[in-house]
Scaffold this motif. Structure first.
Motif, short mmCIF file in Angstrom:
data_model
loop_
_atom_site.label_atom_id
_atom_site.label_comp_id
_atom_site.label_asym_id
_atom_site.label_seq_id
_atom_site.Cartn_x
_atom_site.Cartn_y
_atom_site.Cartn_z
N ASN A 130 0.86 -1.18 0.00
CA ASN A 130 0.00 0.00 0.00
C ASN A 130 0.89 1.23 0.00
O ASN A 130 2.02 1.18 0.50
N ILE A 131 0.40 2.31 -0.57
CA ILE A 131 1.22 3.50 -0.73
C ILE A 131 0.46 4.73 -0.28
O ILE A 131 -0.78 4.78 -0.34
N SER A 132 1.21 5.71 0.19
CA SER A 132 0.63 6.99 0.58
C SER A 132 1.70 8.05 0.36
O SER A 132 2.90 7.76 0.39
N HIS A 133 1.26 9.28 0.12
CA HIS A 133 2.26 10.33 -0.08
C HIS A 133 1.71 11.70 0.27
O HIS A 133 0.51 11.95 0.23
N THR A 134 2.63 12.58 0.63
CA THR A 134 2.37 14.00 0.79
C THR A 134 3.36 14.72 -0.12
O THR A 134 4.12 14.09 -0.85
N SER A 135 3.39 16.03 -0.05
CA SER A 135 4.33 16.78 -0.88
C SER A 135 5.77 16.56 -0.44
O SER A 135 6.70 16.75 -1.23
#
Length: 239
Positions: A130-135
């Motif tokens: 699973n993946i997640s990101h912010t700036s």
């Protein structure tokens, strides 16, 4: 109650040099989570970013280029590169995997999954991600034979709405009571962001979509300042 029992190992990926060859790693143990992350601001080489683009499928390339602005395109490119090069590091059935050969699909609720092929044809992949990101950060979690969901948020994320009013709309009664007991507004904001992040990660792990698991239907259990697990309710709790 679903307690936290996974051991977590964290690895920072360095894409400052060519991604080839990709050195193999052992799969996570059954009770282990591997968390890989990259910092987008560290990637400044245009030629290297172009190399990463060649790892992507035509559909992924189209999605990257459809993003508005160079920064969003860069984040999307690094996210897909992180997924492909991370999964390719793990050898399943003693096979060396080319990151470009990986195929993905979505389950009936839209959660991305790895499409794995064995000698007997397609079969469920033992590897979950699973993946997640912010700036400022992109993270990819990996487990074996266990669903995973991750979410990251900016530590200084601002809440435009009144925090308690917002919490009453989305959180369980117990979580609202927990936030209401915090008198310091900054500490309350930080705790709200932590709860939101944990709840979103849990829903992503379920893989059924947010409409199938509304935030109000479960509670992040907090005891002595530590998050111990999840309590489920059959019906929606009123805030």
């Amino acid at each position: 109650m679903f307690p936290f029992i996974q051991k977590m190992l964290s690895f920072q990926r360095s894409f400052s040099v060519s991604p080839f060859p990709i050195l193999p790693l052992q799969l996570p143990s059954p009770m282990e989570t591997h968390l890989w992350f990259v910092v987008p601001d560290e990637f400044k080489s245009v030629s290297l970013l172009n190399q990463y683009m060649e790892l992507l499928s035509p559909c992924e390339k189209e999605n990257v280029l459809s993003m508005r602005g160079e920064q969003l395109q860069k984040q999307a490119l690094l996210a897909r590169t992180l997924v492909r090069t991370t999964i390719a590091r793990y050898q399943i059935n003693n096979r060396v995997v080319d990151p470009r050969s990986l195929k993905f699909k979505r389950n009936v609720h839209g959660k991305p999954e790895l499409e794995w092929e064995s000698d007997g044809g397609q079969c469920p992949s033992p590897l979950h991600f699973n993946i997640s990101h912010t700036s400022s950060l992109i993270a990819c979690g990996v487990t074996v034979n266990s669903s995973i969901g991750i979410d990251i948020e900016e530590k200084q994320r601002k809440i435009k709405n009144n925090i308690l009013a917002f919490a009453r709309r989305y959180f369980s009664l117990h979580e609202v009571e927990h936030l209401s007991a915090i008198s310091d507004s900054e500490v309350q904001r930080q705790e709200f962001v932590k709860l939101w992040t944990l709840k979103e990660a849990y829903v992503k792990a379920l893989g059924r979509g947010f409409s199938a698991a509304p935030f109000k239907t479960f509670t992040i259990c907090i005891k002595n300042g530590f998050r111990r697990g999840f309590d489920h309710a059959n019906d929606l709790e009123s805030g």
